[in-house]
Design a protein around this motif. Structure first.
Motif, PDB file in Angstrom:
ATOM      1  N   TRP A  29       0.776  -1.222   0.008  1.00  0.00           N
ATOM      2  CA  TRP A  29      -0.058  -0.079  -0.082  1.00  0.00           C
ATOM      3  C   TRP A  29       0.823   1.371  -0.148  1.00  0.00           C
ATOM      4  N   SER A  30       1.835   1.337   0.560  1.00  0.00           N
ATOM      5  CA  SER A  30       2.789   2.568   0.856  1.00  0.00           C
ATOM      6  C   SER A  30       3.417   2.925  -0.570  1.00  0.00           C
ATOM      7  N   LEU A  31       3.525   1.744  -1.430  1.00  0.00           N
ATOM      8  CA  LEU A  31       4.075   1.919  -2.641  1.00  0.00           C
ATOM      9  C   LEU A  31       3.076   2.292  -3.708  1.00  0.00           C
ATOM     10  N   ILE A  32       1.449   2.088  -3.496  1.00  0.00           N
ATOM     11  CA  ILE A  32       0.555   2.257  -4.308  1.00  0.00           C
ATOM     12  C   ILE A  32      -0.088   3.347  -4.016  1.00  0.00           C
ATOM     13  N   GLU A  33      -0.202   4.008  -2.814  1.00  0.00           N
ATOM     14  CA  GLU A  33      -0.936   5.209  -2.467  1.00  0.00           C
ATOM     15  C   GLU A  33      -0.429   6.297  -3.101  1.00  0.00           C
ATOM     16  N   PRO A  34       0.990   6.672  -3.150  1.00  0.00           N
ATOM     17  CA  PRO A  34       1.411   7.942  -3.763  1.00  0.00           C
ATOM     18  C   PRO A  34       1.249   8.056  -5.286  1.00  0.00           C
ATOM     19  N   ARG A  35       1.005   6.866  -5.869  1.00  0.00           N
ATOM     20  CA  ARG A  35       0.754   6.826  -7.277  1.00  0.00           C
ATOM     21  C   ARG A  35      -0.628   6.976  -7.777  1.00  0.00           C
ATOM     22  N   ILE A  36      -1.743   7.003  -6.776  1.00  0.00           N
ATOM     23  CA  ILE A  36      -3.177   7.038  -7.078  1.00  0.00           C
ATOM     24  C   ILE A  36      -3.471   8.561  -7.465  1.00  0.00           C
ATOM     25  N   ASN A  37      -2.974   9.644  -7.262  1.00  0.00           N
ATOM     26  CA  ASN A  37      -3.143  10.993  -7.718  1.00  0.00           C
ATOM     27  C   ASN A  37      -2.146  11.574  -8.708  1.00  0.00           C
ATOM     28  N   THR A  38      -1.225  10.667  -9.012  1.00  0.00           N
ATOM     29  CA  THR A  38      -0.216  11.020 -10.056  1.00  0.00           C
ATOM     30  C   THR A  38      -0.286  10.535 -11.312  1.00  0.00           C
ATOM     31  N   GLU A  39      -0.994   9.100 -11.367  1.00  0.00           N
ATOM     32  CA  GLU A  39      -0.923   8.361 -12.681  1.00  0.00           C
ATOM     33  C   GLU A  39      -2.285   8.600 -13.089  1.00  0.00           C
ATOM     34  N   ASP A  40      -2.767   8.323 -14.321  1.00  0.00           N
ATOM     35  CA  ASP A  40      -3.941   8.706 -15.272  1.00  0.00           C
ATOM     36  C   ASP A  40      -4.960   7.607 -14.785  1.00  0.00           C
ATOM     37  N   GLY A  41      -4.573   6.541 -14.604  1.00  0.00           N
ATOM     38  CA  GLY A  41      -5.373   5.314 -14.400  1.00  0.00           C
ATOM     39  C   GLY A  41      -4.908   4.168 -13.899  1.00  0.00           C
ATOM     40  N   LEU A  42      -5.651   3.307 -13.473  1.00  0.00           N
ATOM     41  CA  LEU A  42      -5.149   2.048 -12.885  1.00  0.00           C
ATOM     42  C   LEU A  42      -4.187   1.330 -13.864  1.00  0.00           C
ATOM     43  N   ASP A  43      -4.279   1.390 -14.995  1.00  0.00           N
ATOM     44  CA  ASP A  43      -3.274   0.688 -15.853  1.00  0.00           C
ATOM     45  C   ASP A  43      -1.961   1.315 -15.664  1.00  0.00           C
ATOM     46  N   ASP A  44      -1.962   2.425 -15.760  1.00  0.00           N
ATOM     47  CA  ASP A  44      -0.850   3.467 -15.635  1.00  0.00           C
ATOM     48  C   ASP A  44      -0.158   3.132 -14.228  1.00  0.00           C
ATOM     49  N   ILE A  45      -0.911   2.916 -13.125  1.00  0.00           N
ATOM     50  CA  ILE A  45      -0.358   2.600 -11.639  1.00  0.00           C
ATOM     51  C   ILE A  45       0.398   1.238 -11.982  1.00  0.00           C
ATOM     52  N   ILE A  46      -0.405   0.260 -12.271  1.00  0.00           N
ATOM     53  CA  ILE A  46       0.227  -1.131 -12.347  1.00  0.00           C
ATOM     54  C   ILE A  46       1.385  -1.219 -13.251  1.00  0.00           C
ATOM     55  N   PHE A  47       1.441  -0.358 -14.529  1.00  0.00           N
ATOM     56  CA  PHE A  47       2.460  -0.806 -15.169  1.00  0.00           C
ATOM     57  C   PHE A  47       3.802   0.044 -14.529  1.00  0.00           C
ATOM     58  N   ASN A  48       3.523   1.286 -14.182  1.00  0.00           N
ATOM     59  CA  ASN A  48       4.450   1.911 -13.546  1.00  0.00           C
ATOM     60  C   ASN A  48       5.295   1.271 -12.319  1.00  0.00           C
ATOM     61  N   MET A  49       4.319   0.768 -11.618  1.00  0.00           N
ATOM     62  CA  MET A  49       4.722  -0.232 -10.470  1.00  0.00           C
ATOM     63  C   MET A  49       5.640  -1.493 -10.762  1.00  0.00           C
ATOM     64  N   LEU A  50       5.137  -1.935 -11.847  1.00  0.00           N
ATOM     65  CA  LEU A  50       5.727  -3.178 -12.267  1.00  0.00           C
ATOM     66  C   LEU A  50       7.427  -2.886 -12.884  1.00  0.00           C
ATOM     67  N   GLN A  51       7.406  -1.661 -13.587  1.00  0.00           N
ATOM     68  CA  GLN A  51       8.581  -1.300 -14.031  1.00  0.00           C
ATOM     69  C   GLN A  51       9.548  -0.784 -12.685  1.00  0.00           C
TER      70      GLN A  51
END
Length: 69
Positions: free
Chosen positions: A10-32
């Motif tokens: 969660w601590s890795l996901i939460e900061p991305r919620i408001n900075t990424e365009d959508g769930l797919d962006d969050i997922i692919f950004n995190m995987l990288q």
């Protein structure tokens, strides 16, 4: 949120919620950016969530979120 907190992601996901365009962006950004073990954990949790969704829709099975993980 509880699933991601229990997995320690969660601590890795939460900061991305408001900075990424959508769930797919969050997922692919995190995987990288995650370490291989964290990539695997994220992928397994996403698969499990999808499987539980399908079980609910197609088989009318209810499984608690903690059991899904």
């Amino acid at each position: 949120i509880h699933t991601w907190q229990a997995a320690g992601l969660w601590s890795l996901i939460e900061p991305r919620i408001n900075t990424e365009d959508g769930l797919d962006d969050i997922i692919f950004n995190m995987l990288q950016q995650l370490q291989p073990a964290q990539q695997s954990l994220l992928s397994i949790i996403l698969w499990s969530i999808w499987k539980q969704r399908n079980d609910k829709i197609w088989n009318n099975l209810d499984i608690s979120p903690t059991m899904a993980v």
